[in-house]
Design a protein around this motif. Structure first.
Motif, mmCIF file in Angstrom:
data_model
loop_
_atom_site.group_PDB
_atom_site.id
_atom_site.type_symbol
_atom_site.label_atom_id
_atom_site.label_comp_id
_atom_site.label_asym_id
_atom_site.label_seq_id
_atom_site.Cartn_x
_atom_site.Cartn_y
_atom_site.Cartn_z
ATOM 1 N N GLU A 106 20.706 13.281 7.304
ATOM 2 C CA GLU A 106 20.936 12.300 8.266
ATOM 3 C C GLU A 106 20.142 12.387 9.521
ATOM 4 O OE1 GLU A 106 24.637 16.339 9.000
ATOM 5 O OE2 GLU A 106 22.681 16.314 10.430
ATOM 6 N N THR A 107 18.674 12.270 9.504
ATOM 7 C CA THR A 107 18.255 12.202 10.680
ATOM 8 C C THR A 107 16.785 10.540 10.018
ATOM 9 O OG1 THR A 107 16.347 13.663 9.879
ATOM 10 C CG2 THR A 107 18.124 13.961 11.503
ATOM 11 N N ALA A 108 17.239 10.727 8.076
ATOM 12 C CA ALA A 108 15.808 10.132 7.581
ATOM 13 C C ALA A 108 16.142 8.849 8.285
ATOM 14 C CB ALA A 108 15.334 10.350 6.438
ATOM 15 N N GLY A 109 14.759 7.345 8.107
ATOM 16 C CA GLY A 109 15.143 6.623 7.537
ATOM 17 C C GLY A 109 15.754 4.997 7.015
ATOM 18 N N PRO A 110 15.786 4.316 6.624
ATOM 19 C CA PRO A 110 16.873 3.648 5.262
ATOM 20 C C PRO A 110 15.740 3.940 4.380
ATOM 21 C CG PRO A 110 15.420 2.201 6.368
ATOM 22 C CD PRO A 110 14.998 3.826 7.624
ATOM 23 N N THR A 111 14.011 4.380 3.708
ATOM 24 C CA THR A 111 13.203 4.396 2.840
ATOM 25 C C THR A 111 13.582 5.723 2.409
ATOM 26 O OG1 THR A 111 11.333 5.554 3.932
ATOM 27 C CG2 THR A 111 11.738 3.180 3.599
ATOM 28 N N ALA A 112 14.724 6.843 2.865
ATOM 29 C CA ALA A 112 14.812 8.142 2.143
ATOM 30 C C ALA A 112 15.953 8.364 0.645
ATOM 31 C CB ALA A 112 15.541 8.638 3.239
ATOM 32 N N LYS A 113 14.783 7.965 -0.263
ATOM 33 C CA LYS A 113 15.512 8.193 -0.727
ATOM 34 C C LYS A 113 15.714 9.351 -2.334
ATOM 35 C CE LYS A 113 16.247 3.229 -0.873
ATOM 36 N NZ LYS A 113 16.222 3.210 1.165
ATOM 37 N N ALA A 155 -3.647 9.409 -0.357
ATOM 38 C CA ALA A 155 -5.164 8.865 -0.598
ATOM 39 C C ALA A 155 -3.811 7.829 -2.068
ATOM 40 C CB ALA A 155 -5.653 9.366 -1.289
ATOM 41 N N THR A 156 -2.743 8.150 -3.245
ATOM 42 C CA THR A 156 -2.756 7.614 -4.040
ATOM 43 C C THR A 156 -1.692 6.116 -4.011
ATOM 44 O OG1 THR A 156 -2.266 9.207 -4.932
ATOM 45 C CG2 THR A 156 -1.040 7.544 -5.690
ATOM 46 N N HIS A 157 -1.377 6.322 -2.388
ATOM 47 C CA HIS A 157 -0.437 5.256 -1.829
ATOM 48 C C HIS A 157 -1.305 4.353 -1.159
ATOM 49 C CE1 HIS A 157 1.584 3.290 1.505
ATOM 50 N NE2 HIS A 157 2.593 3.215 0.922
ATOM 51 N N LYS A 158 -2.650 4.517 -0.986
ATOM 52 C CA LYS A 158 -3.510 3.206 -0.586
ATOM 53 C C LYS A 158 -4.083 2.292 -2.109
ATOM 54 C CE LYS A 158 -6.387 1.811 1.692
ATOM 55 N NZ LYS A 158 -7.236 0.674 0.400
ATOM 56 N N GLN A 159 -4.229 3.696 -3.567
ATOM 57 C CA GLN A 159 -5.546 3.270 -4.560
ATOM 58 C C GLN A 159 -3.697 2.488 -4.845
ATOM 59 O OE1 GLN A 159 -5.945 7.048 -5.573
ATOM 60 N NE2 GLN A 159 -7.662 6.786 -6.380
ATOM 61 N N LEU A 160 -2.425 3.030 -4.948
ATOM 62 C CA LEU A 160 -1.725 1.779 -5.496
ATOM 63 C C LEU A 160 -1.326 0.362 -5.261
ATOM 64 C CD1 LEU A 160 1.136 4.239 -6.990
ATOM 65 C CD2 LEU A 160 -0.915 3.419 -7.622
ATOM 66 N N SER A 161 -1.742 0.597 -3.400
ATOM 67 C CA SER A 161 -1.062 -1.173 -2.717
ATOM 68 C C SER A 161 -2.313 -1.537 -2.958
ATOM 69 C CB SER A 161 -1.480 0.337 -1.554
ATOM 70 O OG SER A 161 -0.234 0.820 -0.879
ATOM 71 N N ASP A 162 -3.433 -1.637 -2.986
ATOM 72 C CA ASP A 162 -5.119 -2.051 -3.280
ATOM 73 C C ASP A 162 -4.542 -2.622 -5.136
ATOM 74 O OD1 ASP A 162 -5.823 -1.505 -1.074
ATOM 75 O OD2 ASP A 162 -7.190 -0.276 -1.920
ATOM 76 N N LEU A 163 -4.157 -1.708 -5.931
ATOM 77 C CA LEU A 163 -4.072 -1.877 -7.233
ATOM 78 C C LEU A 163 -3.037 -3.440 -7.461
ATOM 79 C CD1 LEU A 163 -4.862 -1.551 -10.215
ATOM 80 C CD2 LEU A 163 -3.313 0.282 -10.163
ATOM 81 N N TYR A 164 -1.137 -3.097 -6.903
ATOM 82 C CA TYR A 164 -0.699 -4.122 -7.277
ATOM 83 C C TYR A 164 -1.177 -5.476 -6.638
ATOM 84 C CZ TYR A 164 3.029 -1.835 -9.058
ATOM 85 O OH TYR A 164 3.932 -0.890 -9.844
ATOM 86 N N LEU A 165 -2.127 -4.908 -4.698
ATOM 87 C CA LEU A 165 -2.460 -6.537 -4.607
ATOM 88 C C LEU A 165 -4.032 -7.177 -5.883
ATOM 89 C CD1 LEU A 165 -2.519 -8.469 -1.867
ATOM 90 C CD2 LEU A 165 -4.149 -6.635 -1.256
ATOM 91 N N GLN A 166 -4.666 -6.395 -6.026
ATOM 92 C CA GLN A 166 -5.556 -6.910 -6.957
ATOM 93 C C GLN A 166 -4.655 -7.609 -8.446
ATOM 94 O OE1 GLN A 166 -8.180 -3.525 -8.009
ATOM 95 N NE2 GLN A 166 -8.763 -3.278 -5.978
ATOM 96 N N LEU A 167 -3.511 -6.424 -8.585
ATOM 97 C CA LEU A 167 -2.778 -7.550 -10.304
ATOM 98 C C LEU A 167 -1.897 -8.597 -9.219
ATOM 99 C CD1 LEU A 167 -1.855 -5.010 -11.653
ATOM 100 C CD2 LEU A 167 -4.164 -6.024 -12.335
ATOM 101 N N SER A 215 4.081 -1.040 2.740
ATOM 102 C CA SER A 215 4.318 0.287 2.186
ATOM 103 C C SER A 215 5.510 1.039 1.383
ATOM 104 C CB SER A 215 3.702 1.151 3.833
ATOM 105 O OG SER A 215 3.365 1.919 3.552
ATOM 106 N N PRO A 216 7.112 1.196 2.446
ATOM 107 C CA PRO A 216 7.966 1.517 1.963
ATOM 108 C C PRO A 216 8.001 1.516 0.761
ATOM 109 C CG PRO A 216 8.581 1.001 3.507
ATOM 110 C CD PRO A 216 6.920 0.776 3.173
ATOM 111 N N GLY A 260 9.973 8.213 2.045
ATOM 112 C CA GLY A 260 10.646 8.159 0.902
ATOM 113 C C GLY A 260 10.405 7.387 -0.239
ATOM 114 N N LEU A 261 9.450 8.559 -0.787
ATOM 115 C CA LEU A 261 9.118 9.169 -2.164
ATOM 116 C C LEU A 261 9.772 9.051 -3.048
ATOM 117 C CD1 LEU A 261 6.213 9.827 -2.132
ATOM 118 C CD2 LEU A 261 7.117 12.236 -2.947
ATOM 119 N N GLY A 262 9.809 8.120 -3.689
ATOM 120 C CA GLY A 262 10.720 8.028 -4.835
ATOM 121 C C GLY A 262 10.632 8.968 -5.550
ATOM 122 N N ARG A 263 10.266 10.174 -6.499
ATOM 123 C CA ARG A 263 10.683 10.993 -6.792
ATOM 124 C C ARG A 263 9.750 12.578 -6.778
ATOM 125 N NH1 ARG A 263 8.473 11.030 -13.364
ATOM 126 N NH2 ARG A 263 8.905 13.450 -13.738
#
Length: 536
Positions: free
Chosen positions: A62-69, A277-289, A295-296, A334-337
């Protein structure tokens, strides 16, 4: 780490440790598929939880934002005795489950088996697996299949024939009518580059086949993680999968068995640290690619899997309160899983095993009520297995990416250059900044705590960027450099319109225009280049 428990319980040793689809959008919150019978049961379950159970998660919704999936999909150890009746809502309150583990058949590395003990036909006959999957689906639930695990051998490792490997995965997808595959890559398999490439090629083929048939096949990678993120091999596994053409739904990290977390580790704090830390790594990796995600959008591509209760490391215990905290974190980010290892263990230990360190397949080893962990995650408001609204970003081939110096805002990285702290470079369309002095360290290379990268990602090169324009730090230099002149130390010249000063006597050595200019070059630049840190 996740294991296939087909053998008597073994206490495992501490672990050693371009462009986005323009039509991609952040997935909408899908509607859960529940039958009236199953829904009625779940309402009764929720009603009996009290303030400390799933009701808290309902409040998050009820209180979470739009990324709460966040999507709850716990693991079931299929071949463990006694058989866990995941299709029964009285035993399993979860709507969807991840069935573990399919591995290579010991007698044929290119044939799939359940835990190395049952062929798919044998599992149907002895475990009634096909029937139980059908029953779960009839009740509104669904399954994903997890291929791999720590024990036994994953198909891509055992099977070196890419055609047969592809067919093995295809058999699983078709037999179990799968919309989602979970590739659990652990142990030495994480660093097995050949198997990573074979796996990616096979998955790419299967996704193409599913797309041609008008559907989708989601792929998750499940990987070990430390509090400071994925290992270098783990990051490379993700990179290889993406560069191999797989449309990756997400990366699920095993927030467990850290090994060196201290005598009384805060497992929730360690899990959150690993996820950040994983969020930072994947953000960087996708950017490199070549893909810049918000962030969401990155959070929607990350999953968390704790080992509930007593972990394989004696000091590590993930409690029901930790699960409540992880559920809050999942919805806030908004963690995917969110998964857990495993439904089989979601019960208190009894008898002589009460209140002691218990490494068990069938109980948690911590104080809890039966199914307490499952009920903590059951109302996470995410989608269901294979939901087509959860689109993944497809990474284009990177082999032809070349940095154009005329369109790069900072010097292009060079293998032989000596970089000081704070120096900015461009490499493969991404801007990096040096964290400390280094030479020969590829900014895009994977790293971990043992071999940290000296580079941090700043952001992508944009369409409006141009070549850096050096700024002279002196005036009054008018003499043009000549290859015939013998220059003494301290003399100043102009070369290509920029001033230089001789470091020592020389003749015929032209001033360098490769930035940064080496301290071993006979000419010292009397100008600064954008990206070069200001000193003195």
């Amino acid at each position: 780490m996740l294991t296939d428990r087909t053998t008597p319980l073994l206490v495992r040793p501490e672990p050693e440790d371009p462009l986005a689809d323009p039509d991609w959008r952040e997935p909408d919150v899908p509607v859960q598929r529940l039958s009236w019978l199953r829904l009625g049961f779940l309402i009764l379950v929720v009603a009996g939880l009290g303030a400390g159970g799933a009701a808290a998660v309902v409040h998050y919704r009820e209180t979470a934002g739009p990324t709460a999936k966040s999507w709850a999909v716990p693991y079931v150890d299929v071949t463990l005795t006694p058989t866990f009746e995941f299709q029964d809502p009285a035993v399993n309150p979860a709507n969807d489950v991840a069935l573990a583990f399919v591995v290579a058949d010991p007698s044929d590395g290119c044939a799939p088996s359940w835990g190395g003990a049952y062929t798919p036909d044998e599992a149907a006959a002895s475990l009634e697996l096909d029937r139980r999957i059908e029953q779960l689906r009839a009740a509104g639930g669904d399954v994903m299949l997890s291929v791999g695990g720590l024990i036994n051998t994953e198909l891509a490792v055992a099977c070196t024939d890419e055609v047969r490997l592809t067919d093995a995965y295809r058999q699983l997808v078709r037999r179990y009518q799968l919309d989602t595959l979970d590739l659990d890559i652990e142990g030495t398999a994480v660093a097995d580059k050949a198997s990573l490439q074979r796996r990616a090629a096979a998955l790419k083929t299967l996704q193409a086949e599913r797309k041609a048939a008008g559907g989708t096949l989601d792929v998750w990678l499940t990987l070990p993680v430390a509090p400071n993120g994925l290992t270098a091999d783990g990051v490379n596994a993700v990179r290889t999968t993406l560069e191999g053409g797989v449309s990756l739904r997400g990366v699920n990290v095993m927030t467990m068995d850290y090994g060196n977390a201290g005598t009384e580790p805060d497992m929730l704090e360690l899990a959150e640290s690993a996820l950040e830390a994983t969020h930072k790594q994947l953000s960087d990796l996708y950017l490199q690619l070549g893909v810049q995600l918000t962030s969401p959008e990155v959070w929607a591509r990350i999953g968390a899997t704790p080992m509930i209760g007593q972990n394989d490391i004696d000091a590590e215990r993930f409690t029901v309160d930790d699960a409540r905290g992880l559920a809050t974190f999942a919805v806030d980010k908004g963690l995917g899983r969110v998964s857990m290892w495993s439904l089989n263990r979601d019960a208190p230990c009894t008898g002589t095993f009460t209140n002691v360190v218990v490494h068990s397949n069938t109980c948690s080893g911590v104080s809890q009520e039966k199914l307490a962990f499952s009920k903590m995650f059951i109302d996470l408001p995410g989608g269901t297995v294979g939901d087509s609204g959860r689109e993944a970003v497809t990474i284009p081939a990177q082999s032809g990416v070349t940095d154009d110096p005329a369109k790069s805002p900072y010097p292009v990285w060079r293998l032989s250059a000596q970089y000081v702290r704070g120096y900015k470079v461009v490499w493969h369309g991404v801007v990096y900044e040096s964290k400390w002095a280094n030479q020969g360290m590829d900014p895009s290379a994977a790293s971990d705590s043992a071999t940290p990268s000296p580079w941090s990602v700043i952001g992508p090169v944009t369409a409006t960027d141009v070549a850096p324009s050096p700024s002279p730090t002196v005036t009054g230099v008018t003499a043009e450099w000549s290859p015939e002149t013998v220059y003494a130390r301290g003399q100043k010249v102009l070369f290509n319109g920029l001033p230089y000063e001789a470091r020592w006597s020389s003749t015929g050595d032209a001033p360098s225009t490769e930035y940064p200019i080496s301290p071993d070059d006979p000419w010292k630049p009397l100008f600064v280049v954008p990206g070069e840190p200001v000193t003195g």
